[in-house]
Design a protein around this motif. Structure first.
Motif, mmCIF file in Angstrom:
data_model
loop_
_atom_site.group_PDB
_atom_site.id
_atom_site.type_symbol
_atom_site.label_atom_id
_atom_site.label_comp_id
_atom_site.label_asym_id
_atom_site.label_seq_id
_atom_site.Cartn_x
_atom_site.Cartn_y
_atom_site.Cartn_z
ATOM 1 N N THR A 396 78.668 -0.318 67.589
ATOM 2 C CA THR A 396 78.332 0.078 66.225
ATOM 3 C C THR A 396 78.188 1.585 66.081
ATOM 4 O OG1 THR A 396 75.998 -0.335 66.748
ATOM 5 C CG2 THR A 396 77.213 -2.109 65.658
ATOM 6 N N ASP A 397 77.947 2.295 67.185
ATOM 7 C CA ASP A 397 77.846 3.746 67.113
ATOM 8 C C ASP A 397 79.209 4.421 67.269
ATOM 9 O OD1 ASP A 397 78.423 3.415 69.783
ATOM 10 O OD2 ASP A 397 76.571 4.330 70.535
ATOM 11 N N GLY A 398 80.285 3.641 67.333
ATOM 12 C CA GLY A 398 81.625 4.199 67.435
ATOM 13 C C GLY A 398 82.126 4.413 68.845
ATOM 14 N N SER A 399 81.289 4.213 69.849
ATOM 15 C CA SER A 399 81.714 4.420 71.236
ATOM 16 C C SER A 399 82.526 3.223 71.729
ATOM 17 C CB SER A 399 80.504 4.644 72.138
ATOM 18 O OG SER A 399 79.659 3.507 72.146
ATOM 19 N N ILE A 400 83.382 3.466 72.730
ATOM 20 C CA ILE A 400 84.259 2.434 73.267
ATOM 21 C C ILE A 400 84.144 2.404 74.782
ATOM 22 C CG2 ILE A 400 86.659 1.690 73.518
ATOM 23 C CD1 ILE A 400 87.266 2.921 70.859
ATOM 24 N N THR A 401 83.974 1.210 75.321
ATOM 25 C CA THR A 401 83.988 1.001 76.764
ATOM 26 C C THR A 401 85.098 0.008 77.087
ATOM 27 O OG1 THR A 401 82.357 -0.772 76.598
ATOM 28 C CG2 THR A 401 81.522 1.460 77.015
ATOM 29 N N GLY A 402 85.545 -0.014 78.342
ATOM 30 C CA GLY A 402 86.659 -0.881 78.685
ATOM 31 C C GLY A 402 86.558 -1.459 80.078
ATOM 32 N N VAL A 413 85.588 0.568 82.973
ATOM 33 C CA VAL A 413 85.910 1.904 82.466
ATOM 34 C C VAL A 413 84.827 2.241 81.450
ATOM 35 C CG1 VAL A 413 87.623 3.357 81.324
ATOM 36 C CG2 VAL A 413 88.374 1.485 82.817
ATOM 37 N N PRO A 414 83.732 2.854 81.906
ATOM 38 C CA PRO A 414 82.567 3.027 81.024
ATOM 39 C C PRO A 414 82.772 4.009 79.883
ATOM 40 C CG PRO A 414 82.228 4.158 83.112
ATOM 41 C CD PRO A 414 83.488 3.376 83.263
ATOM 42 N N LYS A 415 83.789 4.874 79.981
ATOM 43 C CA LYS A 415 83.996 5.860 78.924
ATOM 44 C C LYS A 415 85.483 6.095 78.726
ATOM 45 C CE LYS A 415 82.776 10.550 77.435
ATOM 46 N NZ LYS A 415 82.052 11.799 77.792
ATOM 47 N N ILE A 416 85.907 6.070 77.462
ATOM 48 C CA ILE A 416 87.293 6.340 77.114
ATOM 49 C C ILE A 416 87.408 7.787 76.639
ATOM 50 C CG2 ILE A 416 89.258 5.652 75.701
ATOM 51 C CD1 ILE A 416 88.333 3.476 77.614
ATOM 52 N N ILE A 417 88.370 8.514 77.199
ATOM 53 C CA ILE A 417 88.620 9.891 76.793
ATOM 54 C C ILE A 417 89.795 9.893 75.818
ATOM 55 C CG2 ILE A 417 89.297 12.204 77.558
ATOM 56 C CD1 ILE A 417 88.069 11.514 80.280
ATOM 57 N N PHE A 418 89.574 10.424 74.626
ATOM 58 C CA PHE A 418 90.635 10.520 73.624
ATOM 59 C C PHE A 418 91.233 11.919 73.687
ATOM 60 C CE2 PHE A 418 88.142 6.958 72.214
ATOM 61 C CZ PHE A 418 89.104 6.057 71.752
ATOM 62 N N GLN A 422 91.883 13.295 67.218
ATOM 63 C CA GLN A 422 91.356 13.672 65.921
ATOM 64 C C GLN A 422 89.984 12.996 65.799
ATOM 65 O OE1 GLN A 422 93.097 15.873 63.812
ATOM 66 N NE2 GLN A 422 94.348 16.052 65.659
ATOM 67 N N SER A 423 89.647 12.519 64.607
ATOM 68 C CA SER A 423 88.374 11.823 64.446
ATOM 69 C C SER A 423 88.396 10.527 65.243
ATOM 70 C CB SER A 423 88.134 11.521 62.969
ATOM 71 O OG SER A 423 86.995 10.724 62.814
ATOM 72 N N THR A 424 87.365 10.286 66.042
ATOM 73 C CA THR A 424 87.317 9.099 66.896
ATOM 74 C C THR A 424 86.080 8.245 66.636
ATOM 75 O OG1 THR A 424 86.248 10.383 68.657
ATOM 76 C CG2 THR A 424 88.653 10.194 68.724
ATOM 77 N N ASN A 425 85.448 8.440 65.483
ATOM 78 C CA ASN A 425 84.307 7.602 65.133
ATOM 79 C C ASN A 425 84.833 6.355 64.418
ATOM 80 O OD1 ASN A 425 81.574 6.868 64.774
ATOM 81 N ND2 ASN A 425 81.684 7.581 62.659
ATOM 82 N N PHE A 426 85.337 5.398 65.217
ATOM 83 C CA PHE A 426 86.084 4.276 64.656
ATOM 84 C C PHE A 426 85.157 3.207 64.080
ATOM 85 C CE2 PHE A 426 88.774 5.922 68.173
ATOM 86 C CZ PHE A 426 89.806 6.424 67.386
ATOM 87 N N SER A 427 85.586 2.644 62.952
ATOM 88 C CA SER A 427 84.888 1.505 62.357
ATOM 89 C C SER A 427 85.598 0.200 62.659
ATOM 90 C CB SER A 427 84.778 1.691 60.843
ATOM 91 O OG SER A 427 86.062 1.783 60.250
ATOM 92 N N ALA A 428 86.872 0.262 63.065
ATOM 93 C CA ALA A 428 87.642 -0.931 63.434
ATOM 94 C C ALA A 428 88.779 -0.490 64.347
ATOM 95 C CB ALA A 428 88.189 -1.634 62.198
ATOM 96 N N ILE A 429 89.162 -1.375 65.285
ATOM 97 C CA ILE A 429 90.199 -1.036 66.257
ATOM 98 C C ILE A 429 91.170 -2.205 66.439
ATOM 99 C CG2 ILE A 429 88.761 0.627 67.505
ATOM 100 C CD1 ILE A 429 88.266 -1.558 69.615
ATOM 101 N N ALA A 430 92.340 -1.895 67.009
ATOM 102 C CA ALA A 430 93.322 -2.924 67.354
ATOM 103 C C ALA A 430 94.234 -2.343 68.429
ATOM 104 C CB ALA A 430 94.130 -3.347 66.134
ATOM 105 N N MET A 431 94.894 -3.250 69.178
ATOM 106 C CA MET A 431 95.838 -2.829 70.208
ATOM 107 C C MET A 431 97.063 -3.737 70.162
ATOM 108 S SD MET A 431 93.204 -2.060 73.397
ATOM 109 C CE MET A 431 94.238 -0.861 74.256
ATOM 110 N N THR A 432 98.215 -3.185 70.529
ATOM 111 C CA THR A 432 99.442 -3.969 70.649
ATOM 112 C C THR A 432 99.666 -4.316 72.113
ATOM 113 O OG1 THR A 432 100.755 -1.953 70.845
ATOM 114 C CG2 THR A 432 100.480 -2.874 68.635
#
Length: 466
Positions: A396-402, A413-418, A422-432
């Motif tokens: 909910t804070d926008g952070s992503i772990t994997g 993968v405790p931290k994703i480096i972008f 650009q802006s990385t405070n995501f409210s929704a995500i998807a992957m192909t």
């Protein structure tokens, strides 16, 4: 591809309903800080006789109400002028002046305080409250609570196609589609296409979970794009979908279908195209969802109405559980599947397809320490020709772990480096399935590619929308 049936299995009806309603309230105005200085009645200036006394006029008797300071007589004009300011006695003038100054100061202080309060209460993209309908900034491109879905396929010429779906502020489903040959994104309003359909129009729930899957089977020349979503049914929300059956020659023609499968209100969705275990058939569309009693269920297009057996029991998952579903190798064919679900009290659990409608409910943990109350959703992709997979969790804070599956074990993968992000405070995500990542942030959609040799790094690819 097997024909789709529309008979649906019976499930006991539950009156339990979970609502997910976002409300946006106007900020209450702060009270005024103005100060008012009241003057006694006897200190207000009194009315002056408009006719001055002259030598031939009859003097008026002096009364207790006569303002001697405001009465001018012949021979005293210079003295009276020195004792008045703007027609008022100095005492009255300075009292009024002091009151005006206090009012001005109060207004300035109140304005500054109101401005500070407004900034403090304005929408902050980094604040978790912005995801719960408390933002005061209206989106102009994307519905503020919109989810996102993405899928990819390859045409007979070897060109890559990707579809990214979301809802716009009017609740319409929009598709942005990429063609690697022309290297362009094309916008298609799917809801608008369905307005003239005999089976439409579609009525997706605002902020519904979206999930997409595409197929590109050379056997039978099957090339399709499917998007699944929730919409209101007669008693419960149900799973519906639209599909583009000829995305090569007629990409603007879409077909609407309704599975009539009842869901838990606000269910998240996950979909995949399941390949065949041999080269003699096409495959089937598979959707994971949360049933109305909380069980995680898996539906298959070979018979949508016959998929009522839960694959994960209700007390093992949270309400509105996040999910991700990806194809996996089963022997030498990509006919297996891995389902990631949010488990209680706090983890991403793995459920594995074993074949013939059998699933291994608890097949290990993909990611530890995933609090359901602090998680928005999951997403997943495949890597290295389906021999590996990568799962991510959006907080909910926008952070992503994997967590990466290398074919033998999961590596956190405790931290994703972008990178170059650009802006990385995501409210929704998807992957192909081809390791591309998409996220909604600040009313825009961004695209990143996953480094398959080191999935902790996502490299910026560009802006998808607008």
């Amino acid at each position: 591809m097997a024909s789709v049936g529309y008979s649906h299995g019976s499930e006991p009806y539950s009156t339990l309903e979970v609502r997910s309603v976002e409300a946006s309230n106007s900020q209450a105005l702060e009270g005024s800080n103005k100060e008012v200085l009241s003057n006694p009645d006897q200190e207000y200036p009194q009315v002056v006789d408009p006719q001055p006394q002259t030598a031939w006029s009859t003097p008026k008797p002096e009364t207790p109400y006569t303002d001697k300071e405001a009465t001018a007589v012949q021979g005293q004009t210079d003295r009276a002028a020195k004792r008045t300011i703007c027609g008022l006695s100095p005492r009255i003038f300075y009292i009024i002046l002091a009151g005006v100054i206090l009012i001005v100061i109060g207004a300035i202080v109140g304005g500054v305080a109101g401005g500070v309060t407004g900034k403090r209460n304005s929408w902050n993209p980094s604040s978790p409250s912005s995801s719960s309908g408390q933002d005061t900034t209206a989106n102009v491109n994307i519905l503020s609570e919109s989810k996102i879905a993405a899928s990819n396929w390859t045409d007979p010429s070897g060109n890559t196609h990707r579809s990214v779906f979301f809802q716009d502020p009017s609740n319409a489903i929009i598709a942005r589609q990429w063609d690697s040959e022309n290297k362009t994104w094309t916008t298609r309003n799917v809801s608008q296409f369905m307005q003239s359909s005999t089976s439409g129009p579609i009525n997706p729930n605002p902020g519904t979970s979206l999930t997409s899957a595409s197929c590109d089977s050379k056997w039978g020349s099957l090339y399709e794009v499917h998007l699944f979503f929730s919409e209101p049914g007669e008693q419960n929300d149900v799973i519906s979908w639209v599909n583009s059956n000829n995305p090569i020659n007629n990409p603007n023609f879409w077909v609407y279908n309704n599975s009539a499968l009842p869901t838990w209100n606000g269910t998240q969705l996950a979909a995949a195209w399941q390949r065949c275990p041999n080269d003699s058939c096409v495959g089937s569309w598979t959707v994971a969802y949360q049933g109305r009693e909380g069980y995680i269920r898996v539906a298959n297009s070979s018979n949508w109405g016959n998929n009522t057996t839960p694959v994960i029991r209700t007390n093992a998952v949270s309400a509105g559980a996040s999910m991700a579903l990806v194809p996996a190798l089963m022997g030498s064919y990509v006919d297996g599947m891995t389902l990631a679900t949010q488990r209680r009290p706090g983890s991403m659990g793995r459920t594995t397809f074993l074949g013939d409608w059998n699933w291994k409910e608890d097949d290990g943990t993909i990611i530890d320490d995933v609090d359901p109350l602090k998680t928005r959703q999951f997403a997943a992709t495949t890597m290295n020709n389906f021999t590996e997979s990568f799962f991510v969790s959006l907080s909910t804070d926008g952070s992503i772990t994997g967590s990466r599956w290398d074919g033998n074990a999961y590596t956190a993968v405790p931290k994703i480096i972008f990178a170059q992000g650009q802006s990385t405070n995501f409210s929704a995500i998807a992957m192909t399935e081809d390791a591309m990542f998409y996220g909604i942030s600040e009313d825009q959609i961004w695209e990143y590619s996953v480094d398959t040799s080191d999935p902790s790094t996502f490299t910026f690819a560009g802006k998808v929308y607008p």
